[in-house]
Write a protein that holds these residues in place. Structure first.
Motif, PDB file in Angstrom:
ATOM      1  N   ILE A   1       2.880  17.438  -5.931  1.00  0.00           N
ATOM      2  CA  ILE A   1       2.763  18.788  -6.753  1.00  0.00           C
ATOM      3  C   ILE A   1       1.440  18.864  -7.399  1.00  0.00           C
ATOM      4  CG2 ILE A   1       3.552  20.331  -8.486  1.00  0.00           C
ATOM      5  CD1 ILE A   1       6.171  19.439  -8.146  1.00  0.00           C
ATOM      6  N   GLN A   2       1.209  17.882  -8.021  1.00  0.00           N
ATOM      7  CA  GLN A   2      -0.141  17.510  -8.821  1.00  0.00           C
ATOM      8  C   GLN A   2      -1.099  16.317  -8.488  1.00  0.00           C
ATOM      9  OE1 GLN A   2       0.321  17.114 -13.104  1.00  0.00           O
ATOM     10  NE2 GLN A   2      -1.981  16.579 -13.545  1.00  0.00           N
ATOM     11  N   TYR A   3      -0.362  15.306  -8.087  1.00  0.00           N
ATOM     12  CA  TYR A   3      -1.095  13.871  -7.689  1.00  0.00           C
ATOM     13  C   TYR A   3      -1.160  13.760  -6.243  1.00  0.00           C
ATOM     14  CZ  TYR A   3      -0.487  13.126 -12.536  1.00  0.00           C
ATOM     15  OH  TYR A   3      -0.405  13.260 -14.066  1.00  0.00           O
ATOM     16  N   PHE A   4      -0.339  14.162  -5.542  1.00  0.00           N
ATOM     17  CA  PHE A   4      -0.343  13.846  -4.190  1.00  0.00           C
ATOM     18  C   PHE A   4      -0.924  12.126  -3.804  1.00  0.00           C
ATOM     19  CE2 PHE A   4      -1.740  18.057  -4.534  1.00  0.00           C
ATOM     20  CZ  PHE A   4      -0.815  18.968  -3.899  1.00  0.00           C
ATOM     21  N   THR A   5       0.039  11.386  -4.534  1.00  0.00           N
ATOM     22  CA  THR A   5      -0.009   9.942  -4.324  1.00  0.00           C
ATOM     23  C   THR A   5       1.245   9.422  -3.412  1.00  0.00           C
ATOM     24  OG1 THR A   5       1.002  10.021  -6.501  1.00  0.00           O
ATOM     25  CG2 THR A   5      -1.170   9.758  -6.378  1.00  0.00           C
ATOM     26  N   TYR A   6       0.924   8.211  -2.962  1.00  0.00           N
ATOM     27  CA  TYR A   6       2.106   7.755  -2.139  1.00  0.00           C
ATOM     28  C   TYR A   6       1.784   6.168  -2.355  1.00  0.00           C
ATOM     29  CZ  TYR A   6      -1.860   6.908   1.229  1.00  0.00           C
ATOM     30  OH  TYR A   6      -3.076   6.634   2.007  1.00  0.00           O
ATOM     31  N   GLY A   7       2.860   5.280  -1.888  1.00  0.00           N
ATOM     32  CA  GLY A   7       2.741   3.890  -1.993  1.00  0.00           C
ATOM     33  C   GLY A   7       2.721   3.421  -0.505  1.00  0.00           C
ATOM     34  N   VAL A   8       2.054   2.262  -0.466  1.00  0.00           N
ATOM     35  CA  VAL A   8       1.887   1.628   0.770  1.00  0.00           C
ATOM     36  C   VAL A   8       1.971  -0.021   0.598  1.00  0.00           C
ATOM     37  CG1 VAL A   8      -0.673   1.554   0.347  1.00  0.00           C
ATOM     38  CG2 VAL A   8       0.544   1.058   2.825  1.00  0.00           C
ATOM     39  N   PHE A   9       2.597  -0.646   1.263  1.00  0.00           N
ATOM     40  CA  PHE A   9       3.067  -2.047   1.317  1.00  0.00           C
ATOM     41  C   PHE A   9       2.666  -2.773   2.658  1.00  0.00           C
ATOM     42  CE2 PHE A   9       5.518  -5.968   2.108  1.00  0.00           C
ATOM     43  CZ  PHE A   9       5.263  -6.486   0.986  1.00  0.00           C
ATOM     44  N   ASP A  10       1.495  -3.539   2.841  1.00  0.00           N
ATOM     45  CA  ASP A  10       0.970  -4.098   3.796  1.00  0.00           C
ATOM     46  C   ASP A  10       1.357  -5.304   4.363  1.00  0.00           C
ATOM     47  OD1 ASP A  10      -0.121  -5.731   2.018  1.00  0.00           O
ATOM     48  OD2 ASP A  10      -2.434  -5.185   2.411  1.00  0.00           O
ATOM     49  N   GLY A  11       2.365  -5.916   3.672  1.00  0.00           N
ATOM     50  CA  GLY A  11       3.050  -7.212   3.993  1.00  0.00           C
ATOM     51  C   GLY A  11       2.787  -8.193   2.919  1.00  0.00           C
ATOM     52  N   GLU A  12       1.582  -7.843   2.172  1.00  0.00           N
ATOM     53  CA  GLU A  12       1.499  -8.745   1.299  1.00  0.00           C
ATOM     54  C   GLU A  12       1.455  -7.935  -0.153  1.00  0.00           C
ATOM     55  OE1 GLU A  12      -1.964 -10.915   2.048  1.00  0.00           O
ATOM     56  OE2 GLU A  12      -1.262 -11.886   3.666  1.00  0.00           O
ATOM     57  N   ASN A  13       0.722  -6.929  -0.357  1.00  0.00           N
ATOM     58  CA  ASN A  13       0.565  -6.052  -1.516  1.00  0.00           C
ATOM     59  C   ASN A  13       1.165  -4.675  -1.462  1.00  0.00           C
ATOM     60  OD1 ASN A  13      -1.037  -8.460  -2.973  1.00  0.00           O
ATOM     61  ND2 ASN A  13      -2.192  -8.203  -1.501  1.00  0.00           N
ATOM     62  N   MET A  14       1.380  -4.048  -2.544  1.00  0.00           N
ATOM     63  CA  MET A  14       2.022  -2.859  -2.764  1.00  0.00           C
ATOM     64  C   MET A  14       0.674  -2.163  -3.623  1.00  0.00           C
ATOM     65  SD  MET A  14       4.376  -0.672  -2.274  1.00  0.00           S
ATOM     66  CE  MET A  14       5.023   0.766  -3.155  1.00  0.00           C
ATOM     67  N   GLU A  15       0.321  -0.925  -2.956  1.00  0.00           N
ATOM     68  CA  GLU A  15      -0.503  -0.305  -3.649  1.00  0.00           C
ATOM     69  C   GLU A  15      -0.153   1.257  -3.813  1.00  0.00           C
ATOM     70  OE1 GLU A  15      -4.882  -1.071  -2.757  1.00  0.00           O
ATOM     71  OE2 GLU A  15      -3.977  -1.489  -0.785  1.00  0.00           O
ATOM     72  N   LEU A  16      -0.788   1.908  -4.836  1.00  0.00           N
ATOM     73  CA  LEU A  16      -0.526   3.360  -4.719  1.00  0.00           C
ATOM     74  C   LEU A  16      -1.878   3.964  -4.402  1.00  0.00           C
ATOM     75  CD1 LEU A  16       1.071   4.179  -8.422  1.00  0.00           C
ATOM     76  CD2 LEU A  16       2.050   4.729  -6.250  1.00  0.00           C
ATOM     77  N   LYS A  17      -1.733   5.085  -3.392  1.00  0.00           N
ATOM     78  CA  LYS A  17      -3.061   5.654  -3.145  1.00  0.00           C
ATOM     79  C   LYS A  17      -2.965   7.295  -2.981  1.00  0.00           C
ATOM     80  CE  LYS A  17      -4.352   2.050   0.278  1.00  0.00           C
ATOM     81  NZ  LYS A  17      -5.012   1.804   1.792  1.00  0.00           N
ATOM     82  N   ASP A  18      -3.942   7.826  -3.018  1.00  0.00           N
ATOM     83  CA  ASP A  18      -4.114   9.378  -3.204  1.00  0.00           C
ATOM     84  C   ASP A  18      -4.225   9.920  -1.757  1.00  0.00           C
ATOM     85  OD1 ASP A  18      -4.298   9.350  -5.985  1.00  0.00           O
ATOM     86  OD2 ASP A  18      -6.419   8.805  -5.848  1.00  0.00           O
ATOM     87  N   TYR A  19      -3.745  11.017  -1.447  1.00  0.00           N
ATOM     88  CA  TYR A  19      -3.966  11.710  -0.333  1.00  0.00           C
ATOM     89  C   TYR A  19      -4.768  12.960  -0.357  1.00  0.00           C
ATOM     90  CZ  TYR A  19      -3.389  13.683   4.589  1.00  0.00           C
ATOM     91  OH  TYR A  19      -3.570  14.194   5.761  1.00  0.00           O
TER      92      TYR A  19
END
Length: 251
Positions: free
Chosen positions: A233-251
């Motif tokens: 709604i406001q942030y358009f954020t999502y999480g992604v795990f690459d096999g080692e680390n988890m990150e929050l990213k914007d789209y």
């Protein structure tokens, strides 16, 4: 699950499609579908953590009108072999088989533990967890009561029931995406307290929730983190795990 090399696991939550109106929601829906198109290129799995719709109720032969772009894209991704997992939120409690039967997407009504590349994830929407929110917990018991659900669906025509449900959902401040959603501090954030209590009995590397409409990445100590996915709604954020680390990213 062992994540293949070059693949990732994606997480998103709290789209509230349909709010506050269909017309105002449509640009956000198109943006979310574009995100799905992007992540399908390297997704090992996609986790949707609830409140994708601002209101959702299933009858035996009726579901809410609209959301064709989203449902079609989910069907396409699921048919391609990429697993999608859905956790109901407080705005879509009344899911009852449609996603499983039509989209081959399992639906969970409670948090669930997964292991990816030897990292343990505890995943859920996040509503009603923690030591407080007692008013909502009582209300949820009513909403999920089979008799209450049966009466609501049998006494009200679907057109009226869905219109009433949508009206009540829009009135909920949690979908506003405004400054109501502020970080309260570790000692007052119910989900932080919930995660810390869960860690007393078993270690988890990541706790991943939605519901708060805030992108949060909080170190809980002992190599454990609480990640809140924010919203669309406001942030358009999502999480992604690459096999080692988890990150929050914007789209």
């Amino acid at each position: 699950m062992q994540i293949p090399k070059g693949k990732k696991i994606y997480f998103a939550s709290d789209n509230h499609l349909g709010a506050p109106t269909k017309a105002l929601s449509l640009p956000r829906e198109k943006k979310f579908v574009a995100w799905l198109d992007m992540v399908k290129e390297d997704a090992a799995a996609i986790f949707l953590l609830g409140d994708m719709f601002d209101f959702w109720m299933e009858y035996k032969r009726v579901i809410p009108k609209g959301f064709t772009r989203t449902l079609g894209k989910l069907a396409e991704i699921s048919d391609s072999g990429i697993p999608i997992y859905y956790f109901v939120g407080n705005h879509d409690l009344w899911m009852d088989g449609y996603f499983e039967e039509e989209l081959n997407i399992p639906v969970y009504h409670k948090p669930k533990e997964f292991t990816f590349n030897n990292k343990t994830f505890f995943i859920g929407h996040g509503d009603g967890l923690g030591p407080e929110d007692k008013g909502y917990k009582r209300m949820k018991k009513v909403f999920t009561n089979p008799v209450a659900k049966w009466l609501f669906q049998r006494l009200l025509h679907p057109d009226f029931a869905l219109r009433l449900g949508q009206y009540m959902s829009v009135k909920n401040k949690m979908i506003s995406g405004d400054d109501d959603a502020k970080f309260l501090g570790d000692d007052k954030e119910w989900l932080v307290q919930y995660c810390k209590r869960k860690l007393e009995t078993k270690h988890r590397d990541y706790f991943v929730f939605g519901h708060r409409h805030l992108p949060l990445n909080i170190n809980l100590g002992n190599n454990s983190k609480y990640v809140n996915l924010g919203d669309w709604i406001q942030y358009f954020t999502y999480g992604v795990f690459d096999g080692e680390n988890m990150e929050l990213k914007d789209y």
